[in-house]
Write a protein that holds these residues in place. Structure first.
Motif, mmCIF file in Angstrom:
data_model
loop_
_atom_site.group_PDB
_atom_site.id
_atom_site.type_symbol
_atom_site.label_atom_id
_atom_site.label_comp_id
_atom_site.label_asym_id
_atom_site.label_seq_id
_atom_site.Cartn_x
_atom_site.Cartn_y
_atom_site.Cartn_z
ATOM 1 N N GLY A 74 -24.340 6.150 24.190
ATOM 2 C CA GLY A 74 -24.724 7.134 25.202
ATOM 3 C C GLY A 74 -23.880 8.388 25.186
ATOM 4 N N LEU A 75 -23.402 8.795 24.004
ATOM 5 C CA LEU A 75 -22.582 9.997 23.893
ATOM 6 C C LEU A 75 -23.451 11.247 23.970
ATOM 7 C CD1 LEU A 75 -20.239 8.837 20.985
ATOM 8 C CD2 LEU A 75 -19.862 8.636 23.457
ATOM 9 N N ARG A 76 -22.810 12.362 24.339
ATOM 10 C CA ARG A 76 -23.535 13.641 24.432
ATOM 11 C C ARG A 76 -23.536 14.402 23.116
ATOM 12 N NH1 ARG A 76 -21.805 17.579 27.170
ATOM 13 N NH2 ARG A 76 -19.609 17.060 26.902
ATOM 14 N N ILE A 77 -22.494 14.221 22.308
ATOM 15 C CA ILE A 77 -22.337 14.986 21.073
ATOM 16 C C ILE A 77 -21.928 14.053 19.946
ATOM 17 C CG2 ILE A 77 -21.070 16.838 19.904
ATOM 18 C CD1 ILE A 77 -20.635 18.136 22.621
ATOM 19 N N ALA A 94 -33.553 4.446 20.037
ATOM 20 C CA ALA A 94 -32.910 4.054 21.294
ATOM 21 C C ALA A 94 -33.514 4.781 22.498
ATOM 22 C CB ALA A 94 -31.405 4.329 21.232
ATOM 23 N N GLY A 95 -34.579 5.552 22.259
ATOM 24 C CA GLY A 95 -35.259 6.248 23.345
ATOM 25 C C GLY A 95 -34.629 7.564 23.722
ATOM 26 N N ARG A 96 -33.806 8.124 22.838
ATOM 27 C CA ARG A 96 -33.152 9.389 23.119
ATOM 28 C C ARG A 96 -33.773 10.495 22.262
ATOM 29 N NH1 ARG A 96 -26.970 7.897 22.446
ATOM 30 N NH2 ARG A 96 -26.646 9.823 23.630
ATOM 31 N N GLU A 97 -33.559 11.751 22.660
ATOM 32 C CA GLU A 97 -34.202 12.883 21.986
ATOM 33 C C GLU A 97 -33.129 13.824 21.441
ATOM 34 O OE1 GLU A 97 -36.961 14.751 24.653
ATOM 35 O OE2 GLU A 97 -37.563 12.832 25.517
ATOM 36 N N PRO A 98 -32.634 13.583 20.234
ATOM 37 C CA PRO A 98 -31.535 14.399 19.709
ATOM 38 C C PRO A 98 -31.954 15.813 19.343
ATOM 39 C CG PRO A 98 -32.332 12.896 18.033
ATOM 40 C CD PRO A 98 -33.040 12.516 19.308
ATOM 41 N N GLU A 99 -31.042 16.745 19.569
ATOM 42 C CA GLU A 99 -31.159 18.109 19.059
ATOM 43 C C GLU A 99 -30.276 18.182 17.821
ATOM 44 O OE1 GLU A 99 -32.893 20.699 20.109
ATOM 45 O OE2 GLU A 99 -33.732 19.885 21.961
ATOM 46 N N PRO A 124 -26.622 12.639 27.572
ATOM 47 C CA PRO A 124 -26.852 11.364 26.888
ATOM 48 C C PRO A 124 -28.306 11.171 26.468
ATOM 49 C CG PRO A 124 -25.374 11.027 28.726
ATOM 50 C CD PRO A 124 -25.877 12.447 28.838
ATOM 51 N N GLN A 125 -29.245 11.712 27.255
ATOM 52 C CA GLN A 125 -30.649 11.572 26.902
ATOM 53 C C GLN A 125 -31.073 12.547 25.797
ATOM 54 O OE1 GLN A 125 -32.700 9.212 27.677
ATOM 55 N NE2 GLN A 125 -34.409 10.125 26.535
ATOM 56 N N LYS A 126 -30.451 13.732 25.773
ATOM 57 C CA LYS A 126 -30.753 14.730 24.740
ATOM 58 C C LYS A 126 -29.447 15.157 24.065
ATOM 59 C CE LYS A 126 -33.997 17.675 25.080
ATOM 60 N NZ LYS A 126 -34.882 18.827 25.409
ATOM 61 N N PRO A 127 -28.871 14.270 23.255
ATOM 62 C CA PRO A 127 -27.579 14.573 22.635
ATOM 63 C C PRO A 127 -27.719 15.580 21.488
ATOM 64 C CG PRO A 127 -28.406 12.493 21.807
ATOM 65 C CD PRO A 127 -29.378 12.947 22.869
ATOM 66 N N LEU A 128 -26.610 16.221 21.188
ATOM 67 C CA LEU A 128 -26.547 17.133 20.048
ATOM 68 C C LEU A 128 -26.004 16.380 18.842
ATOM 69 C CD1 LEU A 128 -26.566 19.951 18.704
ATOM 70 C CD2 LEU A 128 -24.250 20.284 19.617
ATOM 71 N N VAL A 129 -26.747 16.420 17.731
ATOM 72 C CA VAL A 129 -26.280 15.887 16.454
ATOM 73 C C VAL A 129 -25.935 17.088 15.580
ATOM 74 C CG1 VAL A 129 -26.865 14.568 14.398
ATOM 75 C CG2 VAL A 129 -27.666 13.789 16.643
ATOM 76 N N TYR A 130 -24.655 17.227 15.278
ATOM 77 C CA TYR A 130 -24.144 18.409 14.584
ATOM 78 C C TYR A 130 -23.688 18.002 13.183
ATOM 79 C CZ TYR A 130 -21.993 23.075 14.495
ATOM 80 O OH TYR A 130 -21.673 24.386 14.215
ATOM 81 N N HIS A 131 -24.442 18.445 12.175
ATOM 82 C CA HIS A 131 -24.137 18.095 10.788
ATOM 83 C C HIS A 131 -23.066 19.044 10.248
ATOM 84 C CE1 HIS A 131 -27.271 15.057 9.871
ATOM 85 N NE2 HIS A 131 -27.923 15.664 10.853
ATOM 86 N N LEU A 132 -21.910 18.507 9.975
ATOM 87 C CA LEU A 132 -20.761 19.318 9.578
ATOM 88 C C LEU A 132 -20.848 19.809 8.140
ATOM 89 C CD1 LEU A 132 -18.074 17.069 11.244
ATOM 90 C CD2 LEU A 132 -18.620 19.405 11.938
ATOM 91 N N PHE A 133 -21.413 19.013 7.240
ATOM 92 C CA PHE A 133 -21.385 19.333 5.814
ATOM 93 C C PHE A 133 -22.776 19.501 5.227
ATOM 94 C CE2 PHE A 133 -17.591 16.591 6.619
ATOM 95 C CZ PHE A 133 -16.672 17.628 6.633
ATOM 96 N N GLY A 134 -23.736 19.886 6.072
ATOM 97 C CA GLY A 134 -25.066 20.174 5.582
ATOM 98 C C GLY A 134 -26.031 19.007 5.715
ATOM 99 N N HIS A 135 -27.265 19.258 5.275
ATOM 100 C CA HIS A 135 -28.338 18.272 5.380
ATOM 101 C C HIS A 135 -29.220 18.388 4.151
ATOM 102 C CE1 HIS A 135 -31.926 16.198 6.900
ATOM 103 N NE2 HIS A 135 -31.145 15.657 7.807
ATOM 104 N N PHE A 136 -29.733 17.251 3.676
ATOM 105 C CA PHE A 136 -30.539 17.236 2.465
ATOM 106 C C PHE A 136 -31.791 18.096 2.574
ATOM 107 C CE2 PHE A 136 -28.439 12.989 1.637
ATOM 108 C CZ PHE A 136 -27.704 13.442 0.556
ATOM 109 N N GLU A 137 -32.319 18.288 3.782
ATOM 110 C CA GLU A 137 -33.507 19.129 3.935
ATOM 111 C C GLU A 137 -33.219 20.576 3.577
ATOM 112 O OE1 GLU A 137 -35.095 18.727 7.843
ATOM 113 O OE2 GLU A 137 -36.327 16.995 7.323
#
Length: 202
Positions: A74-77, A94-99, A124-137
């Motif tokens: 249930g973390l925010r970030i 888990a029923g959450r909506e990440p940004e 906790p319901q809309k946490p931020l997922v912050y990719h530090l080293f990039g993303h394959f997309e």
């Protein structure tokens, strides 16, 4: 670094994706859909699909999904060195909506504001997922070479104002839990050096 100089970075990215494809097909042959396995070259979306499939098989066999455990906290970030979708998939399950946002460490990422700009308060319901080293997309967002490492450190300092306020505040005022990093891991060393250089850690 050697390959990027004597070939080019595009060649390096393609070779990296090819190596990952071969490793996934070798390590998880039953997990990869046949139509995907038969493709000679994978696009980023194919690689992400294969990673998701391999992860599902791996965790079914050991009965313990680390990403699901993290999603259940249930973390925010979430600051992640992962370059795929495993964490955000677990959060959605888990029923959450990440940004999802990328660290704007190079000009290519900064030129596309939607990739990095975030001005909300994560919950906790809309946490931020912050990719530090990039993303394959976004292949140009991946930190690959020695030059990328230097650029990462320089740009993280020069453009620290582009890091979301929520991330800066969390780094400065919250307890940090590092999961999956080794102290001598280059990503951990790069992360800690970058955060210190940007004044986000004391």
């Amino acid at each position: 670094q050697f390959v990027s100089i004597f070939q080019n970075v595009t060649y390096l990215r393609i070779a990296y994706q090819k190596a990952l494809r071969e490793a996934l097909l070798r390590g998880f042959p039953s997990a990869i859909p046949e139509e995907l396995a038969n493709l000679e070259r994978w696009k980023p979306e194919h690689l992400l699909q294969a990673l998701d499939s391999a992860g599902a098989v791996q965790w079914a066999s050991i009965g313990n999904n680390p990403y699901s455990l993290l999603a259940g906290l249930g973390l925010r970030i979430y600051l992640t060195g992962e370059q795929g979708n495993l964490l955000q998939n677990a959060l959605r399950e888990a029923g959450r909506e990440p940004e999802v946002r990328l660290c704007p460490w190079n000009a290519t990422i900064r030129s596309r504001k939607a990739l990095w700009y975030y001005n909300d308060d994560p919950t906790p319901q809309k946490p931020l997922v912050y990719h530090l080293f990039g993303h394959f997309e976004e292949p140009a967002s991946l930190v690959f070479t020695e030059d990328d490492t230097y650029d990462y450190l320089i740009n993280l300092t020069e453009h620290r104002d582009l890091i979301p306020d929520a991330v800066s505040a969390a780094l400065a005022d919250s307890a940090l839990l590092f999961v999956g990093f080794q102290p001598d891991d280059w990503q951990f060393r790069l992360l800690s050096a970058g955060l210190f250089a940007a004044g986000l850690l004391a």
